[in-house]
Design an enzyme around this catalytic site. Structure first.
Site, PDB file in Angstrom:
ATOM      1  N   GLU A  30       0.865  -1.203  -0.088  1.00  0.00           N
ATOM      2  CA  GLU A  30      -0.017  -0.005  -0.111  1.00  0.00           C
ATOM      3  C   GLU A  30       0.963   1.413   0.116  1.00  0.00           C
ATOM      4  O   GLU A  30       1.757   1.405   1.056  1.00  0.00           O
ATOM      5  CB  GLU A  30      -0.837  -0.271   1.370  1.00  0.00           C
ATOM      6  CG  GLU A  30      -1.289   1.090   1.612  1.00  0.00           C
ATOM      7  CD  GLU A  30      -2.510   1.720   0.540  1.00  0.00           C
ATOM      8  OE1 GLU A  30      -3.264   1.251  -0.043  1.00  0.00           O
ATOM      9  OE2 GLU A  30      -2.355   2.969   0.199  1.00  0.00           O
ATOM     10  N   GLN A  31       0.544   2.164  -0.860  1.00  0.00           N
ATOM     11  CA  GLN A  31       1.395   3.415  -1.035  1.00  0.00           C
ATOM     12  C   GLN A  31       1.262   4.456   0.423  1.00  0.00           C
ATOM     13  O   GLN A  31       2.270   4.959   0.780  1.00  0.00           O
ATOM     14  CB  GLN A  31       1.060   4.231  -2.150  1.00  0.00           C
ATOM     15  CG  GLN A  31      -0.397   4.862  -2.109  1.00  0.00           C
ATOM     16  CD  GLN A  31      -0.826   5.688  -3.381  1.00  0.00           C
ATOM     17  OE1 GLN A  31       0.090   5.767  -4.339  1.00  0.00           O
ATOM     18  NE2 GLN A  31      -2.023   6.161  -3.380  1.00  0.00           N
ATOM     19  N   ARG A 104     -16.577   3.990   7.390  1.00  0.00           N
ATOM     20  CA  ARG A 104     -15.392   3.288   6.519  1.00  0.00           C
ATOM     21  C   ARG A 104     -13.977   2.885   7.242  1.00  0.00           C
ATOM     22  O   ARG A 104     -13.777   1.804   7.047  1.00  0.00           O
ATOM     23  CB  ARG A 104     -14.925   4.110   5.316  1.00  0.00           C
ATOM     24  CG  ARG A 104     -15.974   4.180   4.271  1.00  0.00           C
ATOM     25  CD  ARG A 104     -15.471   5.298   3.252  1.00  0.00           C
ATOM     26  NE  ARG A 104     -16.483   5.360   2.161  1.00  0.00           N
ATOM     27  CZ  ARG A 104     -16.502   4.884   0.830  1.00  0.00           C
ATOM     28  NH1 ARG A 104     -15.236   4.340   0.663  1.00  0.00           N
ATOM     29  NH2 ARG A 104     -17.471   5.019  -0.099  1.00  0.00           N
ATOM     30  N   TYR A 210     -27.780   8.619   6.329  1.00  0.00           N
ATOM     31  CA  TYR A 210     -27.869   7.513   7.032  1.00  0.00           C
ATOM     32  C   TYR A 210     -27.042   7.541   8.307  1.00  0.00           C
ATOM     33  O   TYR A 210     -25.844   7.979   8.212  1.00  0.00           O
ATOM     34  CB  TYR A 210     -27.592   6.025   6.221  1.00  0.00           C
ATOM     35  CG  TYR A 210     -26.547   6.089   5.571  1.00  0.00           C
ATOM     36  CD1 TYR A 210     -25.321   5.581   5.891  1.00  0.00           C
ATOM     37  CD2 TYR A 210     -26.732   6.085   4.216  1.00  0.00           C
ATOM     38  CE1 TYR A 210     -24.132   5.462   5.265  1.00  0.00           C
ATOM     39  CE2 TYR A 210     -25.288   6.377   3.573  1.00  0.00           C
ATOM     40  CZ  TYR A 210     -24.107   5.659   4.003  1.00  0.00           C
ATOM     41  OH  TYR A 210     -23.116   5.788   3.259  1.00  0.00           O
ATOM     42  N   ASP A 288     -12.040  -0.859  -7.991  1.00  0.00           N
ATOM     43  CA  ASP A 288     -12.321   0.268  -8.800  1.00  0.00           C
ATOM     44  C   ASP A 288     -11.458   0.192  -9.840  1.00  0.00           C
ATOM     45  O   ASP A 288     -11.566   0.718 -10.870  1.00  0.00           O
ATOM     46  CB  ASP A 288     -12.095   1.455  -7.971  1.00  0.00           C
ATOM     47  CG  ASP A 288     -13.353   1.958  -7.061  1.00  0.00           C
ATOM     48  OD1 ASP A 288     -14.218   1.269  -7.293  1.00  0.00           O
ATOM     49  OD2 ASP A 288     -13.435   3.269  -6.613  1.00  0.00           O
TER      50      ASP A 288
END
Ligand SMILES: Cc1cc2nc3c(=O)[nH]c(=O)nc-3n(C[C@H](O)[C@H](O)[C@H](O)COP(=O)(O)OP(=O)(O)OC[C@H]3O[C@@H](n4cnc5c(N)ncnc54)[C@H](O)[C@@H]3O)c2cc1C
Length: 394
Positions: A30-31, A104, A210, A288
């Protein structure tokens, strides 16, 4: 068998878990210097929660999630309920898995905690990929390299891996940007908001809110038109006053939610046209990187979770020489469905943003006609789908 995953987002971490489950050795690069998710809330529908449960994550997920009572559509100026589809128990009875709203960072933490230590290496930005018949060599910005039989590009909408495989191509600007915010729930207690996913539809705009964080926060996303998005970064700090001005004539409840936030982020909303291919030889794309879509189906991360399960099932039984074919099979299984969701997300952008008039009245009449039935059944193709079962049939 050894796989390298580039990117430790929701897609990359889930792929690490599914591959480990099938006996592969996995490294994730991961960068960023820490695991983090920009943005606030995320909706995870049953087509992904049923998969996450198979990874043993039912309990940790349940602890951090909110189980919404209903999904409701409302009219922008007076809050009239256009449609209401029950979730919670109805969703679980219909599809055998919950619909969740999650903060998240909580989701990322649940996924990361399920990985053995040493799997994710931070601060490693992939800048080169070269493959031969036996494997793939990955180069990082700091001069280090790593090699594996298979490399998965789970590096998001700007994917370096995608560009390395297929060349540069600009993402498609939707003409909309999103204001996103997170409000401590106690500030909105006077509104007595139900635990719903509420989507307010109006001319050229829509607004979704929400609860997340086991009910500690109200998450909102306000989508508004914009000519262009010229800011260097994908997201930028937005003024609360600007967000309020965008929803000037809208219902007071929605304006009260925006007013209660300390700061908002603005996001340019982009997607990409479906790619011809998702893999070349021993390198494949996921999430993505493979199928960037607009958020109007709340499915981007969900589809990356589906990808991760199909990928692992396809690679599971593949001998080293047939791993490229296994990646082609993964792509063949996943591409039609992800492409359908991408297209539907674009279509929702049009439907949600109709200006008041005949087409809007027809849309609202259609929404009203679903009241009293189990409208979730109309979503069976999406929420009822079990990608692991699909692999066994293909
Ligand atoms: C407003 C909004 C609302 C949304 N709501 C929902 C929702 O409710 N439900 C849903 O399912 N989806 C939703 N989405 C979509 C969802 O956020 C994305 O689809 C999802 O995060 C994609 O996950 P990913 O792992 O594929 O990519 P990302 O989350 O983009 O992760 C990619 C990772 O790769 C790393 N990386 C990039 N380049 C490199 C490199 N060269 N080397 C190493 N690492 C690299 C990045 O730092 C990042 O950590 C929404 C999106 C938006 C914008």
């Amino acid at each position: 068998m050894h796989a390298i995953i580039i990117g430790a987002g929701i897609g990359g971490l889930t792929a690490a878990l599914t591959l480990l489950r099938t006996g592969w050795k996995v490294q994730v690069f991961e960068q960023a210097s820490e695991l983090r998710e920009v943005g606030a809330g995320i909706q995870i529908s049953p087509n992904a929660t049923r998969l996450l449960h198979r990874l043993g994550l039912a309990e940790p997920l349940r602890r951090v999630a909110v189980r919404p009572v209903a999904l409701e559509m409302r009219r922008w100026e007076n809050g009239a309920v256009l449609s209401r589809q029950l979730l919670a128990d109805v969703c679980e009875a219909t599809f055998g898995a919950p619909y969740y709203h999650v903060y998240r960072p909580d989701l990322l933490a649940v996924l990361a905690a399920a990985l053995p230590s040493g799997i994710v290496t931070l601060g490693q930005r992939c800048v080169g990929i070269e493959q031969d018949e036996q494997g793939v060599e990955v180069a990082f910005e700091n001069g280090t390299t790593a090699r594996a039989e298979v490399v998965i590009g789970a590096d998001g909408i700007h994917s370096f891996v995608r560009e390395a495989l297929f060349g540069p191509e600009s993402p498609h600007f939707s003409g909309s940007i999103a204001y996103r915010g997170l409000v401590p729930a106690e500030r909105l207690a006077h509104l007595q908001l139900e635990r719903n996913s509420s989507a307010w539809l109006g001319p050229e705009r829509h607004f979704v809110h929400y609860y997340v964080g086991a009910g500690r926060f109200v998450n909102f996303v306000g989508v508004v038109p914009a000519q262009d998005w010229r800011v260097e970064s994908w997201s930028a700090q937005g003024e609360v006053a600007d967000a309020l001005a965008e929803f000037a004539d809208w219902h007071p409840q929605l304006r009260a939610i925006i007013s209660a936030v300390d700061f908002t982020n603005r996001w340019g909303l982009y997607d990409r046209d479906p790619l011809q291919r998702w893999s070349v030889g021993r390198v494949a794309l996921l999430g993505d990187a493979a199928h960037a879509m607009l958020p109007f189906m709340a499915q981007g991360a969900v589809q990356s979770i589906e990808d991760a399960f199909v990928l692992a099932r396809c690679l599971h039984a593949a001998a080293p020489a047939s791993q490229p074919e296994a990646l082609t099979r993964y792509e063949m299984i996943r591409k039609p469905r992800a492409t359908q969701v991408q297209a539907q997300a674009r279509q929702n952008g049009t439907t949600f943003h109709l200006v008041d008039g005949e087409a809007q009245r027809q849309r609202d009449a259609h929404l009203a006609a679903s009241v009293g039935t189990n409208p979730l059944l109309a979503s069976a193709w999406l929420y009822g789908h079990d990608v692991e079962a699909e692999v066994d049939q293909v």
